[in-house]
Design a protein around this motif. Structure first.
Motif, PDB file in Angstrom:
ATOM      1  N   PRO A  52      -1.929  26.538  14.276  1.00 52.02           N
ATOM      2  CA  PRO A  52      -1.922  25.158  13.785  1.00 52.02           C
ATOM      3  C   PRO A  52      -0.603  24.482  14.132  1.00 52.02           C
ATOM      4  O   PRO A  52       0.465  25.063  14.005  1.00 52.02           O
ATOM      5  CB  PRO A  52      -2.090  25.322  12.272  1.00 52.02           C
ATOM      6  CG  PRO A  52      -2.719  26.659  12.102  1.00 52.02           C
ATOM      7  CD  PRO A  52      -2.169  27.511  13.208  1.00 52.02           C
ATOM      8  N   GLY A  53      -0.683  23.255  14.614  1.00 54.80           N
ATOM      9  CA  GLY A  53       0.510  22.528  15.000  1.00 54.80           C
ATOM     10  C   GLY A  53       1.058  21.692  13.860  1.00 54.80           C
ATOM     11  O   GLY A  53       0.381  21.439  12.850  1.00 54.80           O
ATOM     12  N   ALA A  54       2.290  21.236  14.001  1.00 55.30           N
ATOM     13  CA  ALA A  54       2.919  20.419  12.974  1.00 55.30           C
ATOM     14  C   ALA A  54       2.423  18.980  13.008  1.00 55.30           C
ATOM     15  O   ALA A  54       2.619  18.242  12.050  1.00 55.30           O
ATOM     16  CB  ALA A  54       4.432  20.450  13.150  1.00 55.30           C
ATOM     17  N   LEU A 119       0.673  28.566  22.163  1.00 51.56           N
ATOM     18  CA  LEU A 119      -0.101  27.325  22.147  1.00 51.56           C
ATOM     19  C   LEU A 119      -0.234  26.805  20.720  1.00 51.56           C
ATOM     20  O   LEU A 119      -0.381  27.568  19.775  1.00 51.56           O
ATOM     21  CB  LEU A 119      -1.482  27.560  22.753  1.00 51.56           C
ATOM     22  CG  LEU A 119      -1.522  28.103  24.184  1.00 51.56           C
ATOM     23  CD1 LEU A 119      -2.969  28.236  24.646  1.00 51.56           C
ATOM     24  CD2 LEU A 119      -0.740  27.223  25.139  1.00 51.56           C
ATOM     25  N   GLU A 120      -0.194  25.496  20.602  1.00 56.29           N
ATOM     26  CA  GLU A 120      -0.370  24.831  19.317  1.00 56.29           C
ATOM     27  C   GLU A 120      -1.516  23.839  19.411  1.00 56.29           C
ATOM     28  O   GLU A 120      -1.793  23.303  20.482  1.00 56.29           O
ATOM     29  CB  GLU A 120       0.898  24.061  18.910  1.00 56.29           C
ATOM     30  CG  GLU A 120       2.123  24.912  18.684  1.00 56.29           C
ATOM     31  CD  GLU A 120       3.307  24.065  18.249  1.00 56.29           C
ATOM     32  OE1 GLU A 120       3.117  22.849  18.027  1.00 56.29           O
ATOM     33  OE2 GLU A 120       4.409  24.619  18.142  1.00 56.29           O
ATOM     34  N   SER A 133      -8.964   3.413  21.891  1.00 52.20           N
ATOM     35  CA  SER A 133      -8.133   4.524  21.459  1.00 52.20           C
ATOM     36  C   SER A 133      -8.997   5.654  20.924  1.00 52.20           C
ATOM     37  O   SER A 133     -10.182   5.474  20.624  1.00 52.20           O
ATOM     38  CB  SER A 133      -7.131   4.070  20.394  1.00 52.20           C
ATOM     39  OG  SER A 133      -7.797   3.645  19.219  1.00 52.20           O
ATOM     40  N   MET A 134      -8.391   6.826  20.809  1.00 52.11           N
ATOM     41  CA  MET A 134      -9.064   8.017  20.315  1.00 52.11           C
ATOM     42  C   MET A 134      -8.084   8.836  19.476  1.00 52.11           C
ATOM     43  O   MET A 134      -6.874   8.626  19.539  1.00 52.11           O
ATOM     44  CB  MET A 134      -9.581   8.886  21.467  1.00 52.11           C
ATOM     45  CG  MET A 134     -10.618   8.252  22.360  1.00 52.11           C
ATOM     46  SD  MET A 134     -11.236   9.426  23.613  1.00 52.11           S
ATOM     47  CE  MET A 134     -12.441   8.411  24.459  1.00 52.11           C
ATOM     48  N   ALA A 135      -8.611   9.756  18.698  1.00 53.60           N
ATOM     49  CA  ALA A 135      -7.813  10.755  17.991  1.00 53.60           C
ATOM     50  C   ALA A 135      -8.307  12.119  18.463  1.00 53.60           C
ATOM     51  O   ALA A 135      -9.445  12.504  18.184  1.00 53.60           O
ATOM     52  CB  ALA A 135      -7.973  10.618  16.480  1.00 53.60           C
ATOM     53  N   ILE A 136      -7.455  12.828  19.203  1.00 54.98           N
ATOM     54  CA  ILE A 136      -7.884  14.025  19.927  1.00 54.98           C
ATOM     55  C   ILE A 136      -7.073  15.244  19.496  1.00 54.98           C
ATOM     56  O   ILE A 136      -5.849  15.193  19.480  1.00 54.98           O
ATOM     57  CB  ILE A 136      -7.722  13.825  21.442  1.00 54.98           C
ATOM     58  CG1 ILE A 136      -8.536  12.613  21.907  1.00 54.98           C
ATOM     59  CG2 ILE A 136      -8.141  15.076  22.206  1.00 54.98           C
ATOM     60  CD1 ILE A 136      -8.325  12.254  23.372  1.00 54.98           C
ATOM     61  N   PRO A 137      -7.740  16.355  19.177  1.00 56.64           N
ATOM     62  CA  PRO A 137      -7.026  17.602  18.887  1.00 56.64           C
ATOM     63  C   PRO A 137      -6.742  18.375  20.176  1.00 56.64           C
ATOM     64  O   PRO A 137      -7.601  19.073  20.709  1.00 56.64           O
ATOM     65  CB  PRO A 137      -8.003  18.357  17.976  1.00 56.64           C
ATOM     66  CG  PRO A 137      -9.348  17.877  18.396  1.00 56.64           C
ATOM     67  CD  PRO A 137      -9.187  16.460  18.884  1.00 56.64           C
ATOM     68  N   TRP A 138      -5.533  18.215  20.693  1.00 60.77           N
ATOM     69  CA  TRP A 138      -5.132  18.886  21.923  1.00 60.77           C
ATOM     70  C   TRP A 138      -4.648  20.301  21.636  1.00 60.77           C
ATOM     71  O   TRP A 138      -4.167  20.600  20.541  1.00 60.77           O
ATOM     72  CB  TRP A 138      -3.988  18.133  22.600  1.00 60.77           C
ATOM     73  CG  TRP A 138      -4.296  16.740  23.009  1.00 60.77           C
ATOM     74  CD1 TRP A 138      -3.931  15.590  22.350  1.00 60.77           C
ATOM     75  CD2 TRP A 138      -5.028  16.315  24.173  1.00 60.77           C
ATOM     76  NE1 TRP A 138      -4.396  14.485  23.036  1.00 60.77           N
ATOM     77  CE2 TRP A 138      -5.063  14.901  24.157  1.00 60.77           C
ATOM     78  CE3 TRP A 138      -5.638  17.004  25.222  1.00 60.77           C
ATOM     79  CZ2 TRP A 138      -5.684  14.159  25.155  1.00 60.77           C
ATOM     80  CZ3 TRP A 138      -6.255  16.261  26.222  1.00 60.77           C
ATOM     81  CH2 TRP A 138      -6.281  14.861  26.180  1.00 60.77           C
ATOM     82  N   ILE A 139      -4.726  21.161  22.646  1.00 59.89           N
ATOM     83  CA  ILE A 139      -4.108  22.481  22.584  1.00 59.89           C
ATOM     84  C   ILE A 139      -3.131  22.584  23.745  1.00 59.89           C
ATOM     85  O   ILE A 139      -3.495  22.341  24.901  1.00 59.89           O
ATOM     86  CB  ILE A 139      -5.152  23.603  22.665  1.00 59.89           C
ATOM     87  CG1 ILE A 139      -6.016  23.609  21.403  1.00 59.89           C
ATOM     88  CG2 ILE A 139      -4.476  24.960  22.836  1.00 59.89           C
ATOM     89  CD1 ILE A 139      -7.103  24.654  21.407  1.00 59.89           C
ATOM     90  N   GLY A 140      -1.870  22.886  23.429  1.00 64.34           N
ATOM     91  CA  GLY A 140      -0.873  22.973  24.477  1.00 64.34           C
ATOM     92  C   GLY A 140       0.455  23.463  23.952  1.00 64.34           C
ATOM     93  O   GLY A 140       0.538  24.044  22.873  1.00 64.34           O
ATOM     94  N   PHE A 141       1.507  23.183  24.708  1.00 63.84           N
ATOM     95  CA  PHE A 141       2.852  23.590  24.301  1.00 63.84           C
ATOM     96  C   PHE A 141       3.845  22.542  24.792  1.00 63.84           C
ATOM     97  O   PHE A 141       3.558  21.788  25.742  1.00 63.84           O
ATOM     98  CB  PHE A 141       3.197  24.978  24.858  1.00 63.84           C
ATOM     99  CG  PHE A 141       3.209  25.064  26.358  1.00 63.84           C
ATOM    100  CD1 PHE A 141       4.366  24.808  27.086  1.00 63.84           C
ATOM    101  CD2 PHE A 141       2.048  25.401  27.067  1.00 63.84           C
ATOM    102  CE1 PHE A 141       4.381  24.878  28.468  1.00 63.84           C
ATOM    103  CE2 PHE A 141       2.049  25.479  28.449  1.00 63.84           C
ATOM    104  CZ  PHE A 141       3.228  25.219  29.147  1.00 63.84           C
TER     105      PHE A 141
END
Length: 313
Positions: A52-54, A119-120, A133-141
């Motif tokens: 989970p990311g901050a 990855l977060e 616009s959009m609200a997107i749950p990305w996975i990355g670093f």
């Protein structure tokens, strides 16, 4: 230009946040690493593990179907549905990203190397210059993680990015008349690139990136307009002078180097004061909402102290 009418998406089609987050709890690291062996459109079904990311939003997520079917990716065509329709032949593996220029240790990174970083999952607002616009749950670093590996020299002031050129797999790059000059190139100041909000994304919604969203690796800079988020990156170079960028080269009057989300600076053809969030209510499936300065990410404001953001749009 015809008036923008985004796709009508019923509220019932939006994945409830609780269901999405609970689904994420059982994805394992081994499944994420297995994704590197997949190619083409099948990559969208490959789970990708992340902690989970901050960075989260107390907002509805944009439905996955909208995120993957309403895109700007001119390498596959200028229509919003073209990337999904025409990206099936694109092969995102194997893949390498060269990092060079004013660095002490130039290197090439395979996707398998990038997947080894922590990855977060980060849910970001994303704002297009056209007003949606959009609200997107990305996975990355964080991009800074990669930059640290190559040890930037003191003379490096900017970071330049370059995407792939494969006309055999990218129909938007074929033909006599091209909408843009290839390869697509972008750039950031080094301090922007190193900001914790700036990430290299390898996935979204718990899966590896689909072709139409920039597989296998793309840039995400959430306080800037979407075209700054270069897709399918093959080269990252540290440079001393401000790098060329595709849209600024194409039309400098409308697309500047900085391209920060700014409700006070209109695009010559569109107001930037409001935006339309895909997947929300309203007569055409959306409703207008005020555009937030820096897309709501005020923590980047200190990067631009003393800079005229109207002149440096």
């Amino acid at each position: 230009m015809p008036a923008y009418r985004p796709p009508r998406i019923a509220a019932s089609e939006i994945t409830p946040k609780g269901i999405y987050l609970s689904r994420r709890s059982f994805l394992g690291t081994a499944a994420g690493l297995a994704a590197i062996g997949l190619a083409g459109r099948d990559a969208i079904a490959a789970p990708l593990a992340a902690k989970p990311g901050a960075y989260k939003l107390d907002e509805k997520l944009t439905p996955l179907d909208a995120v993957t079917s309403y895109n700007n990716f001119y390498e596959f065509g200028v229509g919003k549905s073209d990337p999904k329709e025409y990206s099936g032949d694109f092969k995102p593996t194997p893949w390498t990203v060269k990092v060079d220029g004013l660095v002490g240790k130039p290197q090439e990174f395979g996707i398998e190397d990038l997947l080894k970083y922590q990855l977060e999952e980060r849910t970001y607002r994303m704002r297009c210059v056209e007003g949606w616009s959009m609200a997107i749950p990305w996975i990355g670093f964080p991009l800074a993680t990669l930059l640290d590996k190559v040890e930037p020299l003191g003379s490096a002031k900017y970071v330049a990015f370059e995407t792939i050129v494969r006309p055999d797999e990218m129909p938007g790059q074929r033909g006599l008349f091209q909408p843009l000059k290839w390869p697509y190139v972008e750039g950031l100041r080094l301090d922007e690139a190193r900001h914790p909000l700036t990430i290299l994304a390898l996935g979204l919604y718990g899966e590896t990136l689909p072709n139409q969203n920039g597989a296998p690796v793309r840039l995400v800079v959430p306080w800037k307009y979407g075209f700054k988020g270069i897709k399918s990156i093959v080269r990252i170079s540290l440079v001393e002078q401000q790098p060329e960028t595709t849209w600024k080269n194409s039309n400098a009057r409308e697309y500047g180097f900085y391209s920060n989300v700014n409700p006070n600076v209109d695009h010559p053809r569109w107001s930037q004061a409001t935006e339309q969030r895909i997947g929300e209510g309203g007569f055409f499936g959306v409703e207008n909402r005020p555009t937030l300065m820096f897309n709501g990410y005020e923590e980047v404001a200190n990067l631009y102290t003393g800079l005229d953001l109207k002149a440096n749009y």
